[in-house]
Write a protein that holds these residues in place. Structure first.
Motif: not given
Length: 485
Positions: A51, A352-353, A356-357, A378-382
């Motif tokens: 990613h 965003s990071l 994500q964390q 960036y936050a890898r939202l699903k």
């Protein structure tokens, strides 16, 4: 960079995250502004290499490599190793091409497909005229045209067809024109390009009308979209972006340059000249203009600049200055990239990071009066985020922006749209039902959403703020009270 890179990288990410490689989605809603080849390429790169922003830009890099390699092979075959060796460095040094290869949108991918298709068709015609085998290259040209359609739509074959038709017309090569019409080639074209469009129409009623009529013909003919520029915008922009190498092209205004040469060189020069003219004129007709649209003209112009420069170079000193010109072009592109790396105020990556964390699997994300394109990537939202806006007024606007994109997409999945495109008056009730959430918006948002005063401000970056409301805070709002706000 927003909006383009955030939008297209996030669509590719959503394909990978959901496992649905057929339907492009923006925040979970079917996004049919463009066909899927870029998303497939960049999504596959994300799956294979991890990613990263580099992987998200893979579609553009593939297009640049395709265009540059096609130009090299064509020049090598018909003009010799020396011309091929000095042409490609000029192309790679052009700021538009260099930057386009690193910019996550569809322009360079379709430019590579268009360039390769034109050169493959021209190669086929020249082989036919010299009694050489041409059938395999003809099939390859149809395949490349199909990929161009999957990259950005009808221009993938319209522009190559227009350029080659005019080239053969000016040369009065009618037999070559008929030789380029191939039923096996047409079948191959349809087998590659058509299935995705058929499947989307089967899944979503009205898709073909929206994709071709609205997104192609109406956008081309209408003046109501963004980036309205005068007719002369592209000739000037292309010239400015080709400096200082363009200074060496004064012989292009001499009739002798186009005629006084041996073998097929005059034909190749004519092909490159017509490519530049046709593409510039075609994209100059609509009122809406973006600089990336003109990238398909850059490889042909680079070829002409390299060829014209060596037509007038008479000394070692002149060769030295030509090398300085090419180096200066390369440094301009590097300087722009460097400036964008140093100053990243355009990106929501830092915020965003943090999200994500810290986000938990079932916690929803709200965006307040703005869709932040790069945050899902960036936050890898699903899961789709909930976007709070005055949607009633947004429906009355015809400007091309994130609101229009999401409202257009909502027509293809109204159920999901109802759950994700929230009117401002319902955000409080929604927060109560969710029992806690993350919210992102501009620093002035508490004026419109007083409950943010009770939320925890987690981080802020470039005027954007990330808030968190836990379950207890959401419950303390009171659904009835929140609903009134």
């Amino acid at each position: 960079m927003l909006p383009d890179e955030g939008r297209y990288a996030s669509v590719a990410w959503e394909m990978l995250a959901t496992g649905d490689w057929l339907t492009p989605t923006l925040n979970g809603l079917p996004f049919f502004h463009k066909p899927p080849l870029f998303y497939w390429t960049s999504g596959a790169a994300l799956a294979l290499t991890g990613h990263t922003a580099f992987a998200a830009r893979a579609g553009s890099l593939v297009g640049a490599v395709l265009g540059a390699y096609a130009l090299y092979l064509f020049t090598l075959r018909w003009c010799g190793e020396e011309k091929a060796g000095r042409t490609v460095p000029v192309l790679l040094a052009q700021p538009l091409f260099f930057l386009g290869a690193q910019f996550a949108n569809l322009d360079t991918l379709v430019a590579g497909c268009i360039t390769a298709t034109i050169l493959c068709l021209a190669h086929t015609a020249l082989c036919f005229e010299s009694n050489q085998d041409y059938r395999r290259s003809l099939l390859l040209a149809y395949l490349l045209a199909a990929l161009g359609v999957l990259a950005k739509g009808l221009i993938g074959f319209v522009l190559p067809a227009m350029v080659i038709f005019l080239w053969l017309l000016v040369r009065r090569r009618w037999r070559s024109l008929w030789a380029l019409i191939s039923l096996p080639g047409l079948l191959l074209f349809l087998l590659v390009a058509a299935p995705w469009f058929v499947l989307m129409q089967q899944r979503f009623d009205g898709f073909l009308h929206y994709f071709f009529i609205v997104q192609h013909f109406q956008r081309f003919a209408s003046g109501g979209f963004n980036n309205v520029e005068p007719f002369w915008f592209y000739p000037v922009a292309l010239a400015v972006c080709s400096l200082p190498c363009l200074f060496w092209t004064k012989k292009a205004f001499s009739r002798s340059y186009w005629r006084a040469a041996d073998g097929v060189l005059p034909d190749v020069r004519l092909l490159m000249g017509l490519t530049v003219i046709c593409i510039v004129l075609f994209f100059s007709l609509p009122q809406s203009k973006l600089i990336g649209y003109i990238i398909p003209a850059v490889p042909a112009l680079a070829w002409l600049m390299a060829d014209l420069a060596f037509e007038i170079i008479q000394s070692e000193r002149a060769r030295w200055w030509w090398s300085v010109s090419v180096l200066a072009s390369a440094l301009i592109g590097l300087a722009v990239v460097g400036a964008l790396v140093v100053k990243q105020s355009y990106s929501a990556k830092p915020l965003s990071l943090v999200l994500q964390q810290q986000i938990k699997p079932q916690e929803p994300v709200y965006m307040l009066k703005e869709y932040v394109y790069d945050l899902p990537f960036y936050a890898r939202l699903k899961q789709p985020v909930k976007i709070v806006e005055d949607w009633q007024n947004a429906r009355q606007s015809h400007r091309d922006n994130w609101r229009t994109e999401l409202l257009d997409a909502a027509a293809f999945n109204p159920v999901l749209a109802k759950a994700t495109l929230l009117p401002m008056e319902s955000v409080g009730i929604s927060l109560c039902q969710d029992g806690g959430a993350w919210l992102i918006g501009r620093s002035e948002m508490p004026k419109d959403f007083p409950f943010l005063a009770q939320a925890e401000q987690v981080t802020a970056s470039h005027g954007q703020v990330l808030w968190h409301i836990n379950a207890q805070q959401a419950e303390a709002l009171g659904c009835a009270k929140a609903g009134s706000q």
